[in-house]
Structure formats: structure tokens, C-alpha cells
Write a protein that holds these residues in place. Sequence first.
Motif, PDB file in Angstrom:
ATOM      1  N   THR A  53      -1.768   0.697   5.585  1.00 37.25           N
ATOM      2  CA  THR A  53      -1.671   1.716   4.220  1.00 37.25           C
ATOM      3  C   THR A  53      -3.236   2.406   4.684  1.00 37.25           C
ATOM      4  O   THR A  53      -4.405   1.130   4.674  1.00 37.25           O
ATOM      5  CB  THR A  53      -1.434   0.974   3.158  1.00 37.25           C
ATOM      6  N   VAL A 141      -3.932   6.121   9.793  1.00 44.57           N
ATOM      7  CA  VAL A 141      -2.046   5.681   9.185  1.00 44.57           C
ATOM      8  C   VAL A 141      -1.098   7.180   9.565  1.00 44.57           C
ATOM      9  O   VAL A 141      -1.193   7.662   9.333  1.00 44.57           O
ATOM     10  CB  VAL A 141      -2.437   5.211   7.488  1.00 44.57           C
ATOM     11  N   ARG A 145       1.475   5.913   2.042  1.00 43.40           N
ATOM     12  CA  ARG A 145       2.001   5.001   1.753  1.00 43.40           C
ATOM     13  C   ARG A 145       1.710   4.784   0.336  1.00 43.40           C
ATOM     14  O   ARG A 145       0.981   5.686  -0.167  1.00 43.40           O
ATOM     15  CB  ARG A 145       1.377   3.823   2.662  1.00 43.40           C
ATOM     16  N   ALA A 149      -0.941   1.307  -2.760  1.00 46.81           N
ATOM     17  CA  ALA A 149      -1.098  -0.446  -1.951  1.00 46.81           C
ATOM     18  C   ALA A 149      -2.139  -1.285  -2.721  1.00 46.81           C
ATOM     19  O   ALA A 149      -2.975  -1.274  -2.897  1.00 46.81           O
ATOM     20  CB  ALA A 149      -0.991   0.241  -0.951  1.00 46.81           C
ATOM     21  N   ARG A 231       6.327  -2.581   4.109  1.00 49.57           N
ATOM     22  CA  ARG A 231       5.700  -1.722   2.309  1.00 49.57           C
ATOM     23  C   ARG A 231       4.927  -3.287   1.881  1.00 49.57           C
ATOM     24  O   ARG A 231       5.262  -4.252   1.700  1.00 49.57           O
ATOM     25  CB  ARG A 231       6.844  -1.232   1.968  1.00 49.57           C
TER      26      ARG A 231
END
Length: 232
Positions: A53, A141, A145, A149, A231
Motif C-alpha cells: 500500500t 501502488v 489504498r 493502512a 487488504r
Amino acid sequence: MMTRLTVLIIAVLLTGVLLDRSGAVAESDQKAHAISAEDYALYDQVVTSKFLTSATQLVVLDRMTRLRLFPDQEGPTTIGAFQEQGYFDGELPADLIREFSAVNRQPSRLEGRFHFGVGYRFATGDTIEEPEVSLAGPVTVGRARPVQAPSVLDRLAFSRVARSLLNDDALMYVEALRPDGTGAGFLVWFRRQGRSWTLFDTEVAWTIQAHVEPRRRAAACALMGLDGSMRP
């Protein structure tokens, strides 16, 4: 007296020859188990496209490669066990499945040859090794995201990469297992296009959600994005 001396000399010479041969065999085995730069490039592609991320600053990697496809699996993955699962709707080439089983019979040691753009550390069991391997390159990336994160991705583990006889397909297993025991395992199928390798498809092998037993090939909505990305 001369006979005993002659026998002793011959014994010493034979011992030296045997030691040289055993050393050569050990060196040959070490080279055979070495992971190529091409395989590290595929590992990098998986980490970058599936797990990093914009907030990731450090990745923890298992030092030794994985033999299993499930957390509760005992021993290496056999061809029969692999085929029973019907991964990728049974479309994987047979020679690729055979090679995957063959190259993942013994664990191999991963080295500091990753280039996915952030620092990383190796871990063996519960011990995280020092020092951190630092990389100067920027992180790219594929899509946005969440801002919240975590900065440390702990941890990822890989199998050896298997390649088809014509070297036009490649297959690996990767798992992301978090400290809280949740995570997922994936099979990643690559196809070669010219001189480059493209991530062709991803199959979920298992998932573990909080307070839930491992589920093989389950829908991983809470753990994965629609593109198979893990995720945080």
C-alpha cells in the motif's frame, strides 16, 4: 613395513578423493536449490501488485520457502492432492503442476535479492532477523489504498516458483498470515508474453478470518479486493 606404509598412503589418497567428491556434490546441490533472479522478479511483482500500500514501509518475509498449500497440511503438496482441488477450473498445464510438486519438496532459503521498493526483514519462526534490508526505490501502488493502512506488512511467505517445460507458464504459492492469526493463501499463475511475465490469474487456496477456522477456497470478501489484493 613398506606394505603397511603403502596401504596407509592409499587410504589417505582415497579419503581425499571421497571428500572432494562429496564437496562437489554438496556444491552442486546448493546451486540446484538456489533461487534465480527471474524468480525473485516474479516475487517482486506479486508483492507490489497484491500487497503493498502507499503506507507500507516494511515487509516481513519468511526466510524459508513454503511446501504447504494449507495451514494444517502435513508434508509437501503432491500432484494428486493438487489436482483434487481443481484450481483455476482445472486449466493449469499438467507439466506445470508436476513441476510445482517437484520443486517444492524441500524448503529453500530466500536471500536479500528482492526489489519491491520498500525495506524488508526476514523472519525464522518467531524471530525477526537483523538488519533490515533497505531499498531506495519508490513504491508504485496500482490503486488507492486506505490511509489508515499499517506501515508494516507482517508477514508474507512464498513457495518456490514452478515453470512449464516451454517456460511460458509459471506458478507460485504465497500466503499472508498476520500476527493475529488471520490471513489467506493464494496460488498465482503467470504467463510469459515475449520477454516479460504477466500475472494471468490468482486462486484463493484458503482464508482465516477472526475466530473462524481455515476455509479452503472460500470467498474472501473481508480479506481481499475484487482483484485478489490482500487488504490491510
